[in-house]
Design a protein around this motif. Structure first.
Motif, PDB file in Angstrom:
ATOM      1  N   LEU A  54      16.127 -31.735 -13.415  1.00  0.00           N
ATOM      2  CA  LEU A  54      16.666 -30.593 -12.674  1.00  0.00           C
ATOM      3  C   LEU A  54      15.891 -29.319 -12.987  1.00  0.00           C
ATOM      4  CD1 LEU A  54      18.853 -29.296 -10.886  1.00  0.00           C
ATOM      5  CD2 LEU A  54      20.243 -29.029 -12.950  1.00  0.00           C
ATOM      6  N   SER A  55      15.573 -29.133 -14.264  1.00  0.00           N
ATOM      7  CA  SER A  55      14.819 -27.933 -14.663  1.00  0.00           C
ATOM      8  C   SER A  55      13.431 -27.916 -14.030  1.00  0.00           C
ATOM      9  CB  SER A  55      14.710 -27.869 -16.190  1.00  0.00           C
ATOM     10  OG  SER A  55      15.992 -27.853 -16.787  1.00  0.00           O
ATOM     11  N   ILE A  56      12.751 -29.055 -14.097  1.00  0.00           N
ATOM     12  CA  ILE A  56      11.395 -29.118 -13.540  1.00  0.00           C
ATOM     13  C   ILE A  56      11.424 -28.960 -12.019  1.00  0.00           C
ATOM     14  CG2 ILE A  56       9.392 -30.620 -13.223  1.00  0.00           C
ATOM     15  CD1 ILE A  56      10.025 -31.797 -15.973  1.00  0.00           C
ATOM     16  N   LEU A  57      12.409 -29.588 -11.389  1.00  0.00           N
ATOM     17  CA  LEU A  57      12.517 -29.460  -9.929  1.00  0.00           C
ATOM     18  C   LEU A  57      12.811 -28.020  -9.524  1.00  0.00           C
ATOM     19  CD1 LEU A  57      12.466 -31.093  -7.303  1.00  0.00           C
ATOM     20  CD2 LEU A  57      14.935 -31.401  -7.531  1.00  0.00           C
ATOM     21  N   GLY A  58      13.583 -27.314 -10.364  1.00  0.00           N
ATOM     22  CA  GLY A  58      13.847 -25.903 -10.080  1.00  0.00           C
ATOM     23  C   GLY A  58      12.573 -25.078 -10.107  1.00  0.00           C
ATOM     24  N   VAL A  59      11.695 -25.377 -11.064  1.00  0.00           N
ATOM     25  CA  VAL A  59      10.409 -24.659 -11.143  1.00  0.00           C
ATOM     26  C   VAL A  59       9.536 -25.009  -9.953  1.00  0.00           C
ATOM     27  CG1 VAL A  59       8.295 -24.391 -12.494  1.00  0.00           C
ATOM     28  CG2 VAL A  59      10.507 -24.543 -13.666  1.00  0.00           C
ATOM     29  N   LEU A  60       9.460 -26.316  -9.626  1.00  0.00           N
ATOM     30  CA  LEU A  60       8.617 -26.731  -8.498  1.00  0.00           C
ATOM     31  C   LEU A  60       9.155 -26.190  -7.179  1.00  0.00           C
ATOM     32  CD1 LEU A  60       7.943 -30.483  -9.461  1.00  0.00           C
ATOM     33  CD2 LEU A  60       6.408 -28.523  -9.695  1.00  0.00           C
ATOM     34  N   GLY A  61      10.506 -26.086  -7.092  1.00  0.00           N
ATOM     35  CA  GLY A  61      11.110 -25.597  -5.854  1.00  0.00           C
ATOM     36  C   GLY A  61      10.744 -24.153  -5.548  1.00  0.00           C
ATOM     37  N   THR A  63       7.810 -22.957  -5.990  1.00  0.00           N
ATOM     38  CA  THR A  63       6.384 -22.914  -5.664  1.00  0.00           C
ATOM     39  C   THR A  63       6.160 -23.528  -4.279  1.00  0.00           C
ATOM     40  OG1 THR A  63       5.897 -25.091  -6.607  1.00  0.00           O
ATOM     41  CG2 THR A  63       5.901 -23.219  -8.124  1.00  0.00           C
ATOM     42  N   VAL A  64       4.889 -23.675  -3.918  1.00  0.00           N
ATOM     43  CA  VAL A  64       4.580 -24.250  -2.608  1.00  0.00           C
ATOM     44  C   VAL A  64       4.913 -25.738  -2.553  1.00  0.00           C
ATOM     45  CG1 VAL A  64       2.794 -22.564  -2.093  1.00  0.00           C
ATOM     46  CG2 VAL A  64       2.198 -24.644  -3.352  1.00  0.00           C
ATOM     47  N   ILE A  65       5.076 -26.369  -3.709  1.00  0.00           N
ATOM     48  CA  ILE A  65       5.390 -27.810  -3.720  1.00  0.00           C
ATOM     49  C   ILE A  65       6.769 -28.054  -3.134  1.00  0.00           C
ATOM     50  CG2 ILE A  65       5.753 -29.802  -5.236  1.00  0.00           C
ATOM     51  CD1 ILE A  65       3.629 -28.666  -7.067  1.00  0.00           C
ATOM     52  N   GLY A  66       7.730 -27.186  -3.451  1.00  0.00           N
ATOM     53  CA  GLY A  66       9.074 -27.317  -2.893  1.00  0.00           C
ATOM     54  C   GLY A  66       9.925 -28.342  -3.633  1.00  0.00           C
ATOM     55  N   ASN A  67      11.145 -28.505  -3.148  1.00  0.00           N
ATOM     56  CA  ASN A  67      12.073 -29.432  -3.801  1.00  0.00           C
ATOM     57  C   ASN A  67      12.473 -30.586  -2.876  1.00  0.00           C
ATOM     58  OD1 ASN A  67      13.608 -28.015  -2.021  1.00  0.00           O
ATOM     59  ND2 ASN A  67      15.219 -27.458  -3.468  1.00  0.00           N
ATOM     60  N   GLN A  68      11.554 -30.951  -1.973  1.00  0.00           N
ATOM     61  CA  GLN A  68      11.810 -32.137  -1.166  1.00  0.00           C
ATOM     62  C   GLN A  68      11.147 -33.342  -1.838  1.00  0.00           C
ATOM     63  OE1 GLN A  68      11.069 -31.401   2.994  1.00  0.00           O
ATOM     64  NE2 GLN A  68      12.463 -29.662   3.049  1.00  0.00           N
ATOM     65  N   TRP A  69      10.799 -34.373  -1.088  1.00  0.00           N
ATOM     66  CA  TRP A  69      10.371 -35.620  -1.732  1.00  0.00           C
ATOM     67  C   TRP A  69       9.135 -35.454  -2.612  1.00  0.00           C
ATOM     68  CZ3 TRP A  69      13.512 -39.082  -2.844  1.00  0.00           C
ATOM     69  CH2 TRP A  69      14.543 -39.460  -1.984  1.00  0.00           C
ATOM     70  N   LEU A  70       8.159 -34.640  -2.167  1.00  0.00           N
ATOM     71  CA  LEU A  70       6.957 -34.437  -2.985  1.00  0.00           C
ATOM     72  C   LEU A  70       7.342 -33.808  -4.328  1.00  0.00           C
ATOM     73  CD1 LEU A  70       3.935 -34.479  -3.408  1.00  0.00           C
ATOM     74  CD2 LEU A  70       3.781 -32.251  -2.245  1.00  0.00           C
ATOM     75  N   GLY A  71       8.165 -32.757  -4.265  1.00  0.00           N
ATOM     76  CA  GLY A  71       8.598 -32.104  -5.490  1.00  0.00           C
ATOM     77  C   GLY A  71       9.415 -33.036  -6.369  1.00  0.00           C
ATOM     78  N   ILE A  72      10.281 -33.838  -5.745  1.00  0.00           N
ATOM     79  CA  ILE A  72      11.118 -34.763  -6.519  1.00  0.00           C
ATOM     80  C   ILE A  72      10.260 -35.809  -7.216  1.00  0.00           C
ATOM     81  CG2 ILE A  72      12.885 -36.560  -6.322  1.00  0.00           C
ATOM     82  CD1 ILE A  72      14.116 -34.889  -4.036  1.00  0.00           C
ATOM     83  N   MET A  73       9.261 -36.348  -6.510  1.00  0.00           N
ATOM     84  CA  MET A  73       8.405 -37.372  -7.119  1.00  0.00           C
ATOM     85  C   MET A  73       7.585 -36.795  -8.266  1.00  0.00           C
ATOM     86  SD  MET A  73       9.098 -40.192  -5.816  1.00  0.00           S
ATOM     87  CE  MET A  73      10.107 -40.782  -4.453  1.00  0.00           C
ATOM     88  N   ILE A  74       7.048 -35.584  -8.080  1.00  0.00           N
ATOM     89  CA  ILE A  74       6.284 -34.955  -9.171  1.00  0.00           C
ATOM     90  C   ILE A  74       7.198 -34.661 -10.353  1.00  0.00           C
ATOM     91  CG2 ILE A  74       4.991 -32.889  -9.824  1.00  0.00           C
ATOM     92  CD1 ILE A  74       3.903 -32.784  -6.971  1.00  0.00           C
ATOM     93  N   ALA A  75       8.398 -34.137 -10.052  1.00  0.00           N
ATOM     94  CA  ALA A  75       9.362 -33.863 -11.130  1.00  0.00           C
ATOM     95  C   ALA A  75       9.741 -35.144 -11.852  1.00  0.00           C
ATOM     96  CB  ALA A  75      10.610 -33.189 -10.546  1.00  0.00           C
ATOM     97  N   MET A  76       9.864 -36.244 -11.121  1.00  0.00           N
ATOM     98  CA  MET A  76      10.231 -37.514 -11.757  1.00  0.00           C
ATOM     99  C   MET A  76       9.134 -37.991 -12.710  1.00  0.00           C
ATOM    100  SD  MET A  76      11.201 -41.170  -9.989  1.00  0.00           S
ATOM    101  CE  MET A  76      12.681 -40.495  -9.222  1.00  0.00           C
ATOM    102  N   ARG A 133      20.269 -29.366  -6.711  1.00  0.00           N
ATOM    103  CA  ARG A 133      19.869 -28.936  -5.368  1.00  0.00           C
ATOM    104  C   ARG A 133      18.498 -29.480  -4.997  1.00  0.00           C
ATOM    105  NH1 ARG A 133      22.202 -24.079  -7.418  1.00  0.00           N
ATOM    106  NH2 ARG A 133      24.171 -23.594  -6.366  1.00  0.00           N
ATOM    107  N   THR A 134      18.436 -30.079  -3.827  1.00  0.00           N
ATOM    108  CA  THR A 134      17.170 -30.531  -3.265  1.00  0.00           C
ATOM    109  C   THR A 134      17.087 -30.047  -1.822  1.00  0.00           C
ATOM    110  OG1 THR A 134      18.035 -32.612  -2.371  1.00  0.00           O
ATOM    111  CG2 THR A 134      17.336 -32.627  -4.681  1.00  0.00           C
ATOM    112  N   GLY A 135      15.926 -30.202  -1.259  1.00  0.00           N
ATOM    113  CA  GLY A 135      15.750 -29.811   0.132  1.00  0.00           C
ATOM    114  C   GLY A 135      15.928 -30.967   1.094  1.00  0.00           C
ATOM    115  N   LEU A 136      16.540 -32.065   0.618  1.00  0.00           N
ATOM    116  CA  LEU A 136      16.705 -33.255   1.450  1.00  0.00           C
ATOM    117  C   LEU A 136      17.883 -33.072   2.396  1.00  0.00           C
ATOM    118  CD1 LEU A 136      16.232 -35.982  -1.304  1.00  0.00           C
ATOM    119  CD2 LEU A 136      14.502 -34.975   0.192  1.00  0.00           C
ATOM    120  N   GLY A 137      17.756 -33.594   3.562  1.00  0.00           N
ATOM    121  CA  GLY A 137      18.839 -33.521   4.524  1.00  0.00           C
ATOM    122  C   GLY A 137      19.629 -34.817   4.563  1.00  0.00           C
ATOM    123  N   TYR A 138      20.311 -35.025   5.657  1.00  0.00           N
ATOM    124  CA  TYR A 138      21.140 -36.229   5.820  1.00  0.00           C
ATOM    125  C   TYR A 138      20.630 -37.098   6.967  1.00  0.00           C
ATOM    126  CZ  TYR A 138      24.269 -33.788   2.671  1.00  0.00           C
ATOM    127  OH  TYR A 138      24.797 -33.142   1.568  1.00  0.00           O
TER     128      TYR A 138
END
Length: 305
Positions: A54-61, A63-76, A133-138
């Protein structure tokens, strides 16, 4: 909703739930297989992984990487490395000095490590739920009246990919074969020139990394995390490892998926609501232990790891 649609919905729910159980159960099974330790701190590693992610995703979110799938995979990936190193640190500081001690001593040490992680996280987070919080939708697709989101599908695929990579690592690489050999005989492996402590540390790294990945996936799926989140899944994952045959890697995977499916379909049994799903799954565990105490894939002379 027709019977086929109910079956499909519960099958999907069971696979998703079972994939979380399976990833955490792998860590239990690997550590038990190599040093015969029931690592009760493993569930807290899963919880710590969720908060680090969550902390790493917050930092990536931000930036330009964002908190969608790319950001989630990098954070993971980053989280798996950080939490994997935490697992190695715990093994080096808490468990390695106790390897020659009686099993009860190292078991109590595992409980102490669990309490340290649990209480430290509670103090740091203030004991509050934290939104993941992520930028993923439904967005998703419908199969009759069953609606499956892209997030659910990708999480299941990701879990199975991680399990497959672990299987290939254990069976096809030199390090994996060394870990399996150590699970059979530490002293013989030392005579053969294998660095036993290095392989044990590698086992903790891999197991902790998988638990961290499961923690992030749970955060993405449920939308919030809590310092107490490791307790229930720890019990369930340990149950899954026992069902499949603790100490056996394919058994942990099978046990996790089976337990998830049992819980999902157990909620559909007449007169048994979702609040009884834990009773149902643990009842199945008792039956398995009665009729096959070594687990579904366990054998008296099987190769463990």
């Amino acid at each position: 909703m027709s019977f086929q649609e109910i079956f499909l919905q519960q099958l999907f729910n069971g696979l998703l739930l079972g994939s979380f159980y399976g990833l955490v159960a792998l860590g239990y099974s690997m550590v038990y297989g190599i040093i015969k330790l029931l690592n009760f701190a493993h569930a807290d590693i899963y919880m710590v992984g969720a908060f680090v992610g969550l902390s790493i995703l917050g930092v990536l979110g931000a930036t330009v990487i964002g908190n969608q799938w790319l950001g989630i995979m990098i954070a993971m990936i980053i989280t798996m490395i950080i939490v994997g190193l935490l697992g190695v640190l715990i093994q080096r500081v808490a468990y390695r000095p106790m390897l020659a001690a009686p099993r009860l001593s190292i078991l109590i040490t595992a409980l102490a490590v669990s309490m340290i992680l649990y209480n430290s996280t509670m103090i740091i987070t203030g004991g509050q739920y934290r939104p993941f919080r992520t930028g993923l939708g439904y967005e998703g697709f419908s199969l009759g009246s069953v609606y499956i989101t892209q997030t659910q599908l990708i999480l299941i695929i990701s879990a199975f990919v991680l399990m497959f990579i672990l299987h290939m690592f254990i069976t096809r690489t030199m390090y994996g074969k060394a870990m399996r050999a150590i699970a059979l005989d530490h002293d013989c492996c030392r005579l053969m020139g294998i660095n036993v402590h290095k392989m044990i540390a590698l086992t903790f790294f891999v197991g902790s990394s998988l638990a961290a990945a499961a923690g992030i996936m749970a955060g993405v799926y449920y939308g919030s995390i809590h310092f107490f989140m490791g307790f229930i899944i720890g019990i369930k994952a340990f149950t899954a490892a026992v069902i499949g045959g603790i100490g056996i890697i394919p058994g942990a995977m099978l046990g996790g998926i089976l337990l998830g499916l049992l819980e999902a379909f157990g909620t559909q049994i007449p007169f048994i609501g979702s609040e009884w799903k834990d009773v149902f799954s643990f009842g199945i565990l008792i039956l398995i232990l009665i009729f096959k105490p070594t687990g579904l894939l366990g054998k008296k002379e099987s190769e463990r790891m």
